[in-house]
Design an enzyme around this catalytic site. Structure first.
Site, PDB file in Angstrom:
ATOM      1  N   HIS A 152      80.470  -0.577  48.407  1.00 14.52           N
ATOM      2  CA  HIS A 152      80.148   0.522  49.404  1.00 14.52           C
ATOM      3  C   HIS A 152      78.939   1.228  48.904  1.00 14.52           C
ATOM      4  O   HIS A 152      78.166   1.860  49.381  1.00 14.52           O
ATOM      5  CB  HIS A 152      81.273   1.482  49.356  1.00 14.52           C
ATOM      6  CG  HIS A 152      82.535   0.543  50.066  1.00 14.52           C
ATOM      7  ND1 HIS A 152      82.758   0.075  51.118  1.00 14.52           N
ATOM      8  CD2 HIS A 152      83.779   0.279  49.287  1.00 14.52           C
ATOM      9  CE1 HIS A 152      83.822  -0.539  51.236  1.00 14.52           C
ATOM     10  NE2 HIS A 152      84.609  -0.269  50.163  1.00 14.52           N
ATOM     11  N   ARG A 169      74.559  21.549  34.959  1.00 17.17           N
ATOM     12  CA  ARG A 169      75.102  21.040  33.556  1.00 17.17           C
ATOM     13  C   ARG A 169      75.137  19.698  33.652  1.00 17.17           C
ATOM     14  O   ARG A 169      75.156  18.928  32.466  1.00 17.17           O
ATOM     15  CB  ARG A 169      76.633  21.704  33.373  1.00 17.17           C
ATOM     16  CG  ARG A 169      76.817  23.185  32.785  1.00 17.17           C
ATOM     17  CD  ARG A 169      78.051  23.179  32.023  1.00 17.17           C
ATOM     18  NE  ARG A 169      79.085  22.949  33.316  1.00 17.17           N
ATOM     19  CZ  ARG A 169      79.941  23.981  33.981  1.00 17.17           C
ATOM     20  NH1 ARG A 169      79.404  25.306  33.839  1.00 17.17           N
ATOM     21  NH2 ARG A 169      80.739  23.733  34.990  1.00 17.17           N
ATOM     22  N   ASN A 226      70.774  17.069  34.613  1.00 18.21           N
ATOM     23  CA  ASN A 226      70.088  16.481  33.487  1.00 18.21           C
ATOM     24  C   ASN A 226      70.725  16.885  32.155  1.00 18.21           C
ATOM     25  O   ASN A 226      70.503  17.912  31.405  1.00 18.21           O
ATOM     26  CB  ASN A 226      68.558  17.030  33.493  1.00 18.21           C
ATOM     27  CG  ASN A 226      67.863  16.449  32.521  1.00 18.21           C
ATOM     28  OD1 ASN A 226      68.125  15.558  31.581  1.00 18.21           O
ATOM     29  ND2 ASN A 226      66.528  16.474  32.818  1.00 18.21           N
ATOM     30  N   HIS A 270      69.926  19.732  29.281  1.00 19.53           N
ATOM     31  CA  HIS A 270      70.891  20.557  29.161  1.00 19.53           C
ATOM     32  C   HIS A 270      71.702  20.572  27.754  1.00 19.53           C
ATOM     33  O   HIS A 270      71.785  21.979  27.324  1.00 19.53           O
ATOM     34  CB  HIS A 270      72.130  20.438  30.135  1.00 19.53           C
ATOM     35  CG  HIS A 270      73.257  21.169  30.025  1.00 19.53           C
ATOM     36  ND1 HIS A 270      74.216  20.664  29.174  1.00 19.53           N
ATOM     37  CD2 HIS A 270      73.629  22.414  30.369  1.00 19.53           C
ATOM     38  CE1 HIS A 270      75.344  21.500  29.117  1.00 19.53           C
ATOM     39  NE2 HIS A 270      74.998  22.592  29.902  1.00 19.53           N
ATOM     40  N   TYR A 320      71.096  28.535  23.910  1.00 18.86           N
ATOM     41  CA  TYR A 320      72.281  29.293  24.216  1.00 18.86           C
ATOM     42  C   TYR A 320      73.260  29.749  23.017  1.00 18.86           C
ATOM     43  O   TYR A 320      73.606  30.800  22.694  1.00 18.86           O
ATOM     44  CB  TYR A 320      73.186  28.629  25.333  1.00 18.86           C
ATOM     45  CG  TYR A 320      74.281  29.450  25.934  1.00 18.86           C
ATOM     46  CD1 TYR A 320      74.346  30.321  26.603  1.00 18.86           C
ATOM     47  CD2 TYR A 320      75.799  28.983  25.318  1.00 18.86           C
ATOM     48  CE1 TYR A 320      75.374  31.186  26.890  1.00 18.86           C
ATOM     49  CE2 TYR A 320      76.662  29.662  25.692  1.00 18.86           C
ATOM     50  CZ  TYR A 320      76.883  30.711  26.590  1.00 18.86           C
ATOM     51  OH  TYR A 320      77.908  31.436  26.715  1.00 18.86           O
ATOM     52  N   SER A 380      63.792  27.933  30.588  1.00 22.67           N
ATOM     53  CA  SER A 380      63.720  26.937  31.499  1.00 22.67           C
ATOM     54  C   SER A 380      62.903  27.141  32.564  1.00 22.67           C
ATOM     55  O   SER A 380      61.912  26.128  32.811  1.00 22.67           O
ATOM     56  CB  SER A 380      65.140  26.450  32.087  1.00 22.67           C
ATOM     57  OG  SER A 380      64.957  25.314  32.999  1.00 22.67           O
ATOM     58  N   HIS A 398      59.168  25.037  33.024  1.00 18.52           N
ATOM     59  CA  HIS A 398      58.954  24.267  34.346  1.00 18.52           C
ATOM     60  C   HIS A 398      57.753  24.806  35.016  1.00 18.52           C
ATOM     61  O   HIS A 398      56.834  24.103  35.589  1.00 18.52           O
ATOM     62  CB  HIS A 398      60.154  24.326  35.442  1.00 18.52           C
ATOM     63  CG  HIS A 398      61.277  23.670  35.036  1.00 18.52           C
ATOM     64  ND1 HIS A 398      62.192  23.584  34.207  1.00 18.52           N
ATOM     65  CD2 HIS A 398      61.423  22.400  35.851  1.00 18.52           C
ATOM     66  CE1 HIS A 398      62.973  22.893  33.996  1.00 18.52           C
ATOM     67  NE2 HIS A 398      62.899  21.875  35.021  1.00 18.52           N
ATOM     68  N   ASN A 422      77.820  24.058  37.576  1.00 12.41           N
ATOM     69  CA  ASN A 422      77.968  22.606  37.300  1.00 12.41           C
ATOM     70  C   ASN A 422      76.984  21.708  37.574  1.00 12.41           C
ATOM     71  O   ASN A 422      76.870  20.865  36.802  1.00 12.41           O
ATOM     72  CB  ASN A 422      79.379  22.190  38.240  1.00 12.41           C
ATOM     73  CG  ASN A 422      79.867  21.007  37.902  1.00 12.41           C
ATOM     74  OD1 ASN A 422      80.486  20.814  36.708  1.00 12.41           O
ATOM     75  ND2 ASN A 422      79.584  19.935  38.774  1.00 12.41           N
TER      76      ASN A 422
END
Length: 484
Positions: A68, A349, A352, A356, A364, A387, A391, A346
């Site tokens: 599927h 996280r 990528n 991350h 962090y 980030s 970018h 979520n």
């Protein structure tokens, strides 16, 4: 021993947790327990609690074994065939013959020999400079005044990161007007190598400091050059002396993934040719207004979503898996099931995992360590800022203009959705909201950057001031009034 039992129980949860929500097995076999203990002993982080590398397949490789899911993959192939046929038919009607024109690809990947030379210089410098500096610093820790040596070698390393690896490749790309795709190769490799150099130093400095404090061996433990070289090619940004390895290389699998990357490249070419260029080629014929922007955004959602899927599949799945297979790198969790996310927290996280992990452990957690865990919201804001800046830096250098659309999306809507659509949001409705927001964001990105790209070419400024360089050209460009 109690510690070993706790380690086995913790590792059981790691092994049994899949990307889809399944019930954990009631017990593991003795052989599996032995394998877990082996991994915990040989692949545990060198300091503190860090990422644990284990042998696992990529999620799409497992999903494509289901008929599927594989049918959805076939649907995208059918859509590519229709794009090719539509292009050939239109060219035949207009020109009276079949026109196989790949001028866009030739232009986008222009000056490729210069790209190769620049990459070789960057790679050799990253191979020699950080490792040599770290080796000399490690030897200096057994001498008197180790703090002075740390300051000296740390300053040289930061200077190399900023100038040797940061400024020079960017200067080369800008001064030579490298085309967009070729420029993306240079700048993305620049960022990747800078992150890898930081990880190598960050992971090994605590080990040398521990040795300098305890003096448990005659000399500090310095990784071998072969280990560092393997890390530079490995599809991860977290340094380890050893990684789980597969026993053999499946060259057929490598060839399939590289062909899929090539197919995605041509897929993106036809998306731009059929969906983007006809829409934005006439951008200068009308003034920028709200109505034009709304129509542009919604018309750009389809190409934006296709580019999103193609970028994810080509790089995070095919490219990284191809290199992982050639290096026998066994941990293939480059992404998780981000498409099932019911919150943007979520999604960030799981989209990528490679990037991350680097942001989590080196931005962090180090921010929390410096602040003694007192400013968690500030740490999260700092991660978003880093980030967003990186970018936007990549897009500004590669496109040749400053238009901070992505930065604003990250810092404004990204931060807002991170708190509004948090992990407590469950249910299908939140997944729909997440997808809707993602689609709109892709439409905004494709629309505004494409408008600015053409406006920069239709309405060039002869002697622009600094403020005029910062002002988006698409806001005032009207090609109909510019003559030739």
């Amino acid at each position: 021993p109690i510690k070993l039992q706790l380690r086995i129980l913790s590792s059981e949860r790691i092994f049994s947790k899949r990307t889809s929500e399944r019930e954990a097995p009631l017990h593991l076999t003795i052989i599996t327990r032995a394998v877990i203990v082996f991994f915990c002993r040989h692949f545990r982080p060198p300091h503190g609690q860090g990422k644990l590398f284990v042998s696992r397949r990529s999620l799409l490789d497992e999903l494509f074994e289901v008929n599927h899911i594989r049918t959805i993959y076939h649907m995208f192939i059918a859509l590519l065939i229709l794009f090719i046929l539509s292009t050939l038919v239109v060219d035949f009607i207009d020109e009276g013959r079949l026109v196989l024109d790949f001028g866009l690809l030739v232009y986008a990947f222009g000056q490729f020999p210069l790209v190769v030379c620049t990459w070789i210089c960057m790679f050799l410098s990253v191979l020699l400079v950080p490792y040599s500096l770290f080796h000399l610093w490690a030897q200096s820790q057994s001498h008197s005044h180790p703090g002075m040596y740390s300051l000296l070698f740390g300053s040289v390393f930061l200077l190399y990161q900023a100038l040797g690896l940061g400024f020079l490749p960017t200067y080369m790309a800008v001064t030579n007007s490298v085309p967009p795709a070729s420029c993306f190769i240079i700048i993305l490799e620049q960022v990747r190598l800078m992150m890898k150099a930081h990880s190598f130093v960050r992971e090994n400095v605590p080990r040398v400091q521990t040795w300098a404090k305890d003096k448990t061996s005659p000399g500090p433990v310095v990784p071998q050059v072969s280990q560092y070289l393997y890390f530079l090619f490995a599809p991860t940004l977290i340094y380890r002396d050893k990684y789980p390895r597969n026993p053999v290389i499946r060259w057929g699998y490598v060839a399939t993934k590289l062909l899929q990357v090539l197919g995605c490249l041509f897929y993106a070419y036809y998306v731009f040719v059929r969906l983007c260029i006809p829409q934005f080629h006439s951008i200068g014929l009308q003034l920028f207004d709200l109505r034009a922007m709304v129509l542009c955004v919604f018309n750009s959602i389809l190409p934006g979503v296709l580019v999103l899927f193609l970028g994810f599949f080509a790089f995070l799945h095919c490219w990284l898996n191809a290199f992982a297979e050639m290096l026998r790198f066994a941990d293939r969790m480059f992404y998780k099931d981000w498409w099932n996310s019911t919150s943007f927290a979520n999604y960030y996280r799981t989209w990528n995992v490679v990037v991350h992990d680097w942001l989590y452990y080196y931005v962090y957690r180090d921010f929390l360590w410096i602040s003694q865990k007192r400013f968690r919201p500030a740490a999260m804001l700092f991660v978003f800022t880093v980030s967003a800046v990186v970018h936007e830096y990549i897009l500004a250098v590669c496109f040749g203009f400053f238009y901070p659309v992505l930065f604003c999306l990250f810092m404004c809507f990204g931060m807002m959705f991170n708190f509004i659509l948090h992990d407590q949001r469950k249910g299908p409705i939140w997944n729909i909201i997440m997808w809707t927001s993602l689609f709109l964001g892709q439409g905004v990105i494709i629309c505004l950057y494409s408008q600015e790209w053409y406006a920069q070419r239709y309405c060039p400024l002869k002697e622009p001031s600094f403020l005029e360089l910062l002002k988006p050209r698409s806001w005032s460009c009207q090609r109909g009034l510019m003559g030739n």
